[in-house]
Design a protein around this motif. Structure first.
Motif, mmCIF file in Angstrom:
data_model
loop_
_atom_site.group_PDB
_atom_site.id
_atom_site.type_symbol
_atom_site.label_atom_id
_atom_site.label_comp_id
_atom_site.label_asym_id
_atom_site.label_seq_id
_atom_site.Cartn_x
_atom_site.Cartn_y
_atom_site.Cartn_z
ATOM 1 N N LYS A 1 0.834 -1.209 0.000
ATOM 2 C CA LYS A 1 0.000 0.000 0.000
ATOM 3 C C LYS A 1 0.866 1.256 0.000
ATOM 4 C CE LYS A 1 -3.890 0.445 2.149
ATOM 5 N NZ LYS A 1 -4.966 0.486 3.176
ATOM 6 N N LYS A 2 1.920 1.249 0.805
ATOM 7 C CA LYS A 2 2.818 2.407 0.892
ATOM 8 C C LYS A 2 3.532 2.656 -0.437
ATOM 9 C CE LYS A 2 7.049 2.435 2.540
ATOM 10 N NZ LYS A 2 8.232 2.142 3.338
ATOM 11 N N MET A 3 4.039 1.594 -1.065
ATOM 12 C CA MET A 3 4.786 1.752 -2.317
ATOM 13 C C MET A 3 3.878 2.191 -3.471
ATOM 14 S SD MET A 3 7.877 1.253 -1.491
ATOM 15 C CE MET A 3 8.839 0.910 -2.968
ATOM 16 N N ARG A 4 2.664 1.644 -3.534
ATOM 17 C CA ARG A 4 1.736 2.045 -4.599
ATOM 18 C C ARG A 4 1.372 3.516 -4.460
ATOM 19 N NH1 ARG A 4 -2.961 0.165 -6.819
ATOM 20 N NH2 ARG A 4 -2.196 -0.674 -8.764
ATOM 21 N N GLU A 5 1.203 3.956 -3.237
ATOM 22 C CA GLU A 5 0.871 5.363 -3.005
ATOM 23 C C GLU A 5 2.032 6.263 -3.411
ATOM 24 O OE1 GLU A 5 -0.331 8.234 0.765
ATOM 25 O OE2 GLU A 5 -0.717 6.082 0.905
ATOM 26 N N GLU A 6 3.234 5.863 -3.034
ATOM 27 C CA GLU A 6 4.414 6.687 -3.330
ATOM 28 C C GLU A 6 4.723 6.723 -4.823
ATOM 29 O OE1 GLU A 6 9.217 6.739 -2.369
ATOM 30 O OE2 GLU A 6 7.875 5.605 -1.043
ATOM 31 N N TYR A 7 4.769 5.551 -5.454
ATOM 32 C CA TYR A 7 5.171 5.497 -6.862
ATOM 33 C C TYR A 7 4.007 5.750 -7.814
ATOM 34 C CZ TYR A 7 9.965 4.352 -5.857
ATOM 35 O OH TYR A 7 11.272 4.451 -5.442
ATOM 36 N N GLY A 8 2.785 5.675 -7.301
ATOM 37 C CA GLY A 8 1.621 5.984 -8.130
ATOM 38 C C GLY A 8 1.469 7.463 -8.439
ATOM 39 N N LYS A 9 2.246 8.299 -7.763
ATOM 40 C CA LYS A 9 2.197 9.741 -8.045
ATOM 41 C C LYS A 9 2.799 10.068 -9.409
ATOM 42 C CE LYS A 9 2.746 10.832 -3.131
ATOM 43 N NZ LYS A 9 3.734 11.230 -2.096
ATOM 44 N N LEU A 10 3.684 9.204 -9.896
ATOM 45 C CA LEU A 10 4.344 9.391 -11.207
ATOM 46 C C LEU A 10 4.944 10.795 -11.331
ATOM 47 C CD1 LEU A 10 1.714 7.641 -13.538
ATOM 48 C CD2 LEU A 10 3.678 6.632 -12.364
ATOM 49 N N ASP A 11 5.721 11.165 -10.319
ATOM 50 C CA ASP A 11 6.283 12.520 -10.279
ATOM 51 C C ASP A 11 7.809 12.531 -10.323
ATOM 52 O OD1 ASP A 11 6.813 11.443 -7.801
ATOM 53 O OD2 ASP A 11 5.870 13.048 -6.645
ATOM 54 N N ARG A 12 8.408 11.449 -10.855
ATOM 55 C CA ARG A 12 9.861 11.349 -10.824
ATOM 56 C C ARG A 12 10.535 11.830 -12.098
ATOM 57 N NH1 ARG A 12 11.803 8.351 -6.434
ATOM 58 N NH2 ARG A 12 10.045 7.856 -5.076
ATOM 59 N N VAL A 13 10.041 11.361 -13.236
ATOM 60 C CA VAL A 13 10.698 11.640 -14.520
ATOM 61 C C VAL A 13 9.626 11.789 -15.594
ATOM 62 C CG1 VAL A 13 12.354 10.742 -16.238
ATOM 63 C CG2 VAL A 13 12.666 10.175 -13.832
ATOM 64 N N GLU A 14 9.914 12.611 -16.598
ATOM 65 C CA GLU A 14 9.115 12.603 -17.834
ATOM 66 C C GLU A 14 10.027 12.137 -18.957
ATOM 67 O OE1 GLU A 14 6.663 15.698 -19.208
ATOM 68 O OE2 GLU A 14 5.628 16.014 -17.294
ATOM 69 N N MET A 15 9.626 11.079 -19.641
ATOM 70 C CA MET A 15 10.430 10.578 -20.756
ATOM 71 C C MET A 15 9.568 9.714 -21.667
ATOM 72 S SD MET A 15 12.833 7.675 -18.924
ATOM 73 C CE MET A 15 12.140 6.499 -17.767
ATOM 74 N N SER A 16 10.110 9.424 -22.834
ATOM 75 C CA SER A 16 9.394 8.593 -23.804
ATOM 76 C C SER A 16 9.588 7.118 -23.467
ATOM 77 C CB SER A 16 9.913 8.866 -25.217
ATOM 78 O OG SER A 16 11.238 8.369 -25.354
ATOM 79 N N LYS B 1 11.101 -2.150 -14.608
ATOM 80 C CA LYS B 1 12.384 -2.441 -13.955
ATOM 81 C C LYS B 1 13.277 -1.211 -13.850
ATOM 82 C CE LYS B 1 12.393 -7.376 -15.036
ATOM 83 N NZ LYS B 1 13.027 -8.479 -15.776
ATOM 84 N N VAL B 2 12.854 -0.086 -14.430
ATOM 85 C CA VAL B 2 13.609 1.163 -14.203
ATOM 86 C C VAL B 2 13.597 1.548 -12.736
ATOM 87 C CG1 VAL B 2 13.414 2.175 -16.509
ATOM 88 C CG2 VAL B 2 11.599 2.578 -14.823
ATOM 89 N N LEU B 3 12.726 0.933 -11.934
ATOM 90 C CA LEU B 3 12.737 1.176 -10.484
ATOM 91 C C LEU B 3 14.085 0.820 -9.862
ATOM 92 C CD1 LEU B 3 9.211 -0.237 -9.534
ATOM 93 C CD2 LEU B 3 9.879 2.177 -9.594
ATOM 94 N N LEU B 4 14.867 -0.001 -10.552
ATOM 95 C CA LEU B 4 16.208 -0.360 -10.072
ATOM 96 C C LEU B 4 17.227 0.746 -10.340
ATOM 97 C CD1 LEU B 4 16.262 -4.027 -11.452
ATOM 98 C CD2 LEU B 4 16.098 -3.374 -9.033
ATOM 99 N N HIS B 5 16.849 1.706 -11.180
ATOM 100 C CA HIS B 5 17.770 2.757 -11.619
ATOM 101 C C HIS B 5 17.851 3.875 -10.577
ATOM 102 C CE1 HIS B 5 19.499 5.918 -14.197
ATOM 103 N NE2 HIS B 5 19.935 4.929 -14.945
ATOM 104 N N PRO B 6 19.027 4.493 -10.415
ATOM 105 C CA PRO B 6 19.161 5.595 -9.443
ATOM 106 C C PRO B 6 18.131 6.710 -9.611
ATOM 107 C CG PRO B 6 21.327 4.928 -10.232
ATOM 108 C CD PRO B 6 20.324 4.139 -11.026
ATOM 109 N N ARG B 7 17.716 6.991 -10.836
ATOM 110 C CA ARG B 7 16.738 8.067 -11.051
ATOM 111 C C ARG B 7 15.367 7.723 -10.464
ATOM 112 N NH1 ARG B 7 17.201 9.643 -17.329
ATOM 113 N NH2 ARG B 7 15.586 11.172 -16.794
ATOM 114 N N PHE B 8 15.157 6.469 -10.124
ATOM 115 C CA PHE B 8 13.878 6.035 -9.557
ATOM 116 C C PHE B 8 14.023 5.553 -8.110
ATOM 117 C CE2 PHE B 8 13.154 6.105 -14.016
ATOM 118 C CZ PHE B 8 11.799 6.377 -14.173
ATOM 119 N N PHE C 1 4.496 -5.617 -4.658
ATOM 120 C CA PHE C 1 4.928 -4.460 -5.443
ATOM 121 C C PHE C 1 6.131 -4.823 -6.302
ATOM 122 C CE2 PHE C 1 7.191 -0.485 -6.247
ATOM 123 C CZ PHE C 1 6.155 0.255 -6.790
ATOM 124 N N GLY C 2 6.149 -4.281 -7.519
ATOM 125 C CA GLY C 2 7.280 -4.519 -8.403
ATOM 126 C C GLY C 2 7.057 -3.914 -9.766
#
Length: 291
Positions: A61-76, A131-138, A198-199
């Motif tokens: 629940k915590k991770m979906r709330e945090e990463y569901g904001k989609l506020d980290r990066v804009e990219m194609s 899997k970009v969640l493994l990247h430093p930008r995420f 979560f993943g």
């Protein structure tokens, strides 16, 4: 179509359509053999121990709330594919290639057998982009929070889950609220209403949905549940499915054989196939997505 086959001595068997299933993976063992003595077996089991201990209902629940904001990066989509090029999935006993190789192997194998289903080709290409969640930008999340087989949380863990024994250390295992067959859910409630571990599957589903992709529901289902092996390999958790899930599961079974068995030493000419996939991305997605 850009295939360059690396010579090998394994025999191969057909599996529907024109797709040919190799008998062995990149390490010379059968696919998804979590007991095989390979150079990766020990690290894969350690991965699943951490995954099964830490993936709780509250954590999800915590991770979906945090990463569901989609506020980290804009990219194609293609920028995301390139970002994945250095990622190796430590939970996978079959693969040690960069992710872009696996994405293109999957997409091209599907394209060969289902030439008219362009949405399925694109699904093959993008299914692992979470899997970009493994990247430093995420946030460079630990592997156990990004990859590996997925499973519902909030109800009893089914014994068909790989390395099931490690769930006994999960706080939810002995919690009466979560350790019955239905747990917090109701019979036939539909997977849409079920929290999954979560993943990358769930994250990419959220990205596609919130960025208003025009991919059909079967594509979103495949993206969200392609690592849910207890369901699509073992038939577990049937009590949670509704009719739409059962319809979409037919496509997931088709998709999964390509996701799993295209993991071999097959090289793809990226520049040759890139224009085709860029055209599909333009058809089904906006130019830039929020991640």
């Amino acid at each position: 179509m850009g295939f360059v086959l690396v010579a090998g001595d394994s025999t191969e068997t057909g599996l529907g359509g024109g797709f040919v299933v190799p008998d062995t993976n990149s390490f010379g063992q059968t696919f998804r053999d979590y007991d095989a003595e390979s150079e990766r077996q020990k690290s894969v089991e350690e991965f699943y121990r951490a995954n099964h201990v830490h993936q709780t209902y509250d954590f999800v629940k915590k991770m979906r709330e945090e990463y569901g904001k989609l506020d980290r990066v804009e990219m194609s989509i293609w920028e995301c594919i390139e970002l994945l090029n250095e990622v190796v999935d430590e939970s996978d006993p079959d693969l040690d290639e960069p992710q872009i190789e696996h994405l293109l192997q999957t997409a091209e194998a599907i394209r060969k057998d289902y030439p008219d289903e362009d949405w399925l080709h694109l699904t093959g290409l993008i299914h692992d982009l979470g899997k970009v969640l493994l990247h430093p930008r995420f946030g460079q999340l630990p592997q156990w929070a990004v990859v590996g087989d997925t499973f519902p949380v909030g109800c009893a863990f089914d014994e068909s889950n790989v390395h099931f024994k490690h769930f006994k250390e999960n706080p939810d295992y002995n919690n009466p609220k979560y350790n019955t067959k239905l747990g917090v859910y109701s019979q036939g409630c539909g997977l849409e209403n079920v929290l999954m571990s979560f993943g990358h599957d769930d994250y990419m589903y959220l990205v596609a949905k919130e960025n208003k992709t025009t991919l059909p529901s079967a594509a979103l289902f495949a993206i969200r549940y392609h690592s849910f092996y207890p369901l699509h390999k073992h038939g577990a958790y049937q009590q949670l499915l509704n009719e739409e899930d059962r319809e979409n599961l037919k496509w997931l079974h088709i998709f999964n054989k390509y996701d799993l068995y295209s993991k071999s030493k097959v090289r793809i000419d990226v520049e040759e196939v890139r224009p085709y996939y860029l055209s599909l991305i333009e058809k089904y997605f906006p130019a830039k997505l929020k991640w």
